[in-house]
Design an enzyme around this catalytic site. Structure first.
Site, short mmCIF file in Angstrom:
data_model
loop_
_atom_site.label_atom_id
_atom_site.label_comp_id
_atom_site.label_asym_id
_atom_site.label_seq_id
_atom_site.Cartn_x
_atom_site.Cartn_y
_atom_site.Cartn_z
N GLU A 53 8.65 3.32 15.07
CA GLU A 53 8.20 3.49 13.69
C GLU A 53 8.77 2.41 12.78
OE1 GLU A 53 5.88 5.18 12.61
OE2 GLU A 53 5.50 6.52 14.29
N GLN A 80 4.80 -2.43 8.33
CA GLN A 80 4.25 -3.75 7.94
C GLN A 80 3.75 -4.57 9.14
OE1 GLN A 80 4.40 -4.36 4.66
NE2 GLN A 80 5.97 -2.92 4.02
N GLY A 109 9.48 -10.30 11.48
CA GLY A 109 9.64 -10.37 10.02
C GLY A 109 10.43 -9.17 9.48
N TYR A 110 10.65 -9.19 8.18
CA TYR A 110 11.41 -8.12 7.50
C TYR A 110 12.67 -7.78 8.32
CZ TYR A 110 7.05 -7.74 4.96
OH TYR A 110 5.93 -8.02 4.23
N TYR A 147 8.96 8.83 5.31
CA TYR A 147 7.94 8.66 6.34
C TYR A 147 8.57 8.69 7.74
CZ TYR A 147 4.93 6.42 9.65
OH TYR A 147 4.23 6.16 10.78
N ASP A 178 2.55 7.65 5.05
CA ASP A 178 2.70 6.21 4.79
C ASP A 178 1.43 5.72 4.10
OD1 ASP A 178 0.79 6.20 6.74
OD2 ASP A 178 1.76 4.70 8.00
N CYS A 236 -17.02 4.80 8.77
CA CYS A 236 -17.30 6.20 8.44
C CYS A 236 -18.19 6.87 9.48
CB CYS A 236 -17.94 6.29 7.06
SG CYS A 236 -16.93 5.55 5.77
N CYS A 296 -16.09 8.61 11.90
CA CYS A 296 -14.95 9.35 11.33
C CYS A 296 -15.15 10.87 11.41
CB CYS A 296 -14.76 8.94 9.88
SG CYS A 296 -13.38 9.79 9.11
FE1 SF4 Z 1 -15.05 6.88 5.77
FE2 SF4 Z 1 -13.58 8.67 7.07
FE3 SF4 Z 1 -12.39 6.94 5.47
FE4 SF4 Z 1 -13.92 8.89 4.45
S1 SF4 Z 1 -12.01 9.13 5.57
S2 SF4 Z 1 -13.93 6.74 3.84
S3 SF4 Z 1 -15.52 9.05 6.03
S4 SF4 Z 1 -13.54 6.45 7.34
#
Ligand code: SF4
Length: 595
Positions: A268, A273, A312-313, A351, A369, A431, A434
């Site tokens: 972690e 970064q 880095g860092y 985090y 994070d 998306c 997603c």
């Molecule tokens: Fe797109 Fe999923 Fe991000 Fe919403 S959470 S913007 S559906 S990738």
């Protein structure tokens, strides 16, 4: 709605909800505040306030404080003003035309509502709420938790079910509000109740007011944003689809397959970064060199930095070692499992503490994070600035309520994974792939690129440098950087401020006791740090012999070493990659790959 006998004064203090002290005509006066809400953000010492003379002879105060000036506008805080203004407005045909009855104050079941209205057969209950809380054009209600307000909304839902038209009207006691949102952070139940009311057909409206020193009149409608309310509902929709997606799509990563506390911690810290792909080879090699907390605690700093070279860092590496020493001294060499103990370790914030506690120990704590903040900001179209540390704390608290107690580590890793692989920071989020897209607000409104909201970044400062690759037959000149600040304790090729010509360099080197045989300009290069940029010109300089440097002047802190020695002992950061290649000396990540 107009006040008579308005007086101006300067606010001094408010010792309790009812009373304030105000300077009027050079004299300190005790006045009555016509609002029991906090109004803390506007009633500040020195603010211009407006007062009406009250004619009640039984009162100990002669003035009622009714309005405050905030920058260039006046905010009315008189809690009786909204009802008076609404009554006038209704009588003038505002909000509803053709009303046949306007009756202030009516009792419905256990609640008293502000207005009962009739329009032909239609019966309308109208509840008025004054709004004085404003931040950056967004106004919200309430400014303190109010059980009564929740109860009123509940009764309006009931009235709606019983055939009434039910309306909640937020009267914004100022002009120029951009939007109204319920103050979910202040009183979550009210926000949730308002969402429920909307779903059940209660109308939720907001209007701003034209305010002068001595008047307040209802003016224009203001957009009502109930998405803010949805924040809470949306969070609880996340775990199930997210975990299903994670189980099928998670990447195989070395630290995931053997999630000991030590391995989770080191990974972690490395991942801060830095991209997963870049970390992978470092992680394995680091684990080989420092396989446990004890070996890390006893590591030689220069050797440690060599294993970190290119990531880095570099303070991250030093903090790891210091925390390992803490663990040896305070916890008998065992990584603590309590979140609060983890937070005490050097370099560990909320985090990392959340990640170690949840992934390695199965504790039910979130790990928030930038990735997680970005995903949640898009899912909820959350206008809060994710760079604000208070927002991170608020999100941690919000997530705490929905994190599944049987799989907290998987949930946290799934959130990180979706941020890294699907809801990506640069470029369009994926998306279509997603698991949160069915309820993600940004996706629904095609506003993914507008979230998270960001502060304008400060421009990076630019430093001009001349970097010298100075060599003789066998050796190269390098220099240790200061122990504090940028790239602290690392080694670098000698560099001079500004862009210098060949002649200037020959002059400087001869003053340092070095005889230049050949000097060759190299290409320009740039290295970008978080807050600054180095713009560099380079020269390859062949000298007859790298003599021991003069004790003063340029070159006094240089040291000379051959390539093999540098590769083994001296960590050179990636900022010098453009020039170190001319002596077959790879720096940063490139150097690492070769070792
Ligand atoms: Fe797109 Fe999923 Fe991000 Fe919403 S959470 S913007 S559906 S990738």
């Amino acid at each position: 709605m107009k006040y008579d006998n308005i007086t101006e004064g300067k606010f001094i203090e408010r010792p309790n909800r009812f009373i304030a002290y105000v300077e009027i005509n050079g004299k300190k006066e005790k006045v009555h505040v016509k609002n029991t809400g906090r109004c803390r953000e506007i009633l500040i010492p020195g603010a211009t306030v407006y007062l009406v003379h009250n004619s009640n002879p039984t009162r100990s105060t002669y003035y009622d404080l009714v309005a405050v000036k905030k920058q260039n506008r006046i905010i009315n805080i008189d809690s009786q003003a909204p009802n008076a203004a609404v009554k006038e407005w209704l009588c003038q045909g505002g909000l509803f035309s053709d009303l046949t009855l306007i009756r202030p104050e009516t009792v419905y079941k256990d609640s008293r509502f502000d207005f009962y209205l009739e329009r032909g057969e239609e019966k309308i209950l109208l509840e008025v709420k004054g709004v004085t809380l404003e931040n950056n054009g967004v106004v919200s209600f309430p400014d303190a938790p109010s059980e009564r307000a929740v109860k009123h909304v509940g009764e309006l839902i009931d009235a709606r079910k019983n055939g009434y038209r039910a309306v909640i009207l937020f009267v914004i006691q100022m002009k120029h509000a951009r939007m109204f949102m319920p103050a979910g952070e202040i009183h979550r139940q009210f926000a949730e109740k308002l969402a429920e009311a909307k779903k059940n057909g209660v109308e939720i409206l907001a209007y701003d007011c034209e305010i002068t020193e001595d008047s307040m009149n209802i003016s224009e409608p203001v957009p009502v944003r109930l998405k803010e309310i949805l924040r809470f509902d949306l969070l609880s929709s996340i775990p199930n689809p997210l975990l299903r997606w994670y189980d099928e799509n998670r990447r195989i990563l070395p630290w995931r397959e053997e999630p000991t506390p030590y391995r989770v911690w080191v990974s972690e810290i490395m991942l801060q970064q830095t991209r997963v792909e870049a970390v992978k080879p470092y992680f394995e090699r680091f684990m080989g060199a420092f396989p446990d907390i004890e070996s890390l605690a006893g590591a030689d700093e220069q050797r440690l930095l060599k294993y970190w070279e290119g990531l880095g860092y570099y303070n991250r590496a030093r903090n790891l070692k210091n925390a390992a020493i803490q663990i040896m001294n305070d916890y008998g060499g065992e990584m603590p499992d309590a979140y609060s103990d983890l937070m005490k370790l050097k370099g560990i914030g909320s985090y990392t503490a959340g990640a170690v506690a949840s992934i390695a120990y199965g504790k039910c704590v979130p790990a928030v994070d930038g990735n997680v903040l970005r995903v949640l900001s898009r899912v909820r179209m959350d206008d809060r600035l994710i760079s604000d540390p208070r927002v991170k704390v608020a999100v941690e608290q919000e997530l705490q309520e929905v994190i599944p107690s049987d799989r907290p580590g998987a949930f946290n890793q799934a959130m990180m994974e979706i941020g890294a692989c699907v809801c990506i920071p640069n470029g369009a989020p994926l998306c279509g792939k997603c698991p949160l897209s069915s309820f993600c607000l940004a996706y629904r409104e095609n506003k993914m690129s507008e979230y998270p909201k960001k502060e304008k970044k400060k421009d990076r400062s630019i430093e001009q440098k001349t970097v010298l690759v100075i060599k003789d037959d066998n050796r190269i000149a390098i220099r240790k950087r200061p122990d504090k600040g940028l790239l602290a304790g690392m080694y670098e090729l000698p560099q001079l401020s500004g862009f210098l010509t060949s002649e200037e360099i020959i002059q400087i080197l001869s003053e340092a006791g070095l005889h230049v045989i050949r000097i060759q300009p190299l290409e320009d290069a740039k290295h970008i740090f978080t807050h600054k940029e180095w713009h560099m010109k380079g020269y390859l300089v062949r000298v007859d012999e790298l003599e021991p440097p003069f004790p003063t002047g340029e070159g006094k802190d240089w040291l000379y070493a051959d390539i093999r020695e540098i590769k083994e002992k001296y960590p050179i950061p990636a900022a010098f990659t453009a020039y170190s290649k001319y002596v077959d000396l790879k720096s940063g990540m490139d150097g690492y790959k070769e070792v």
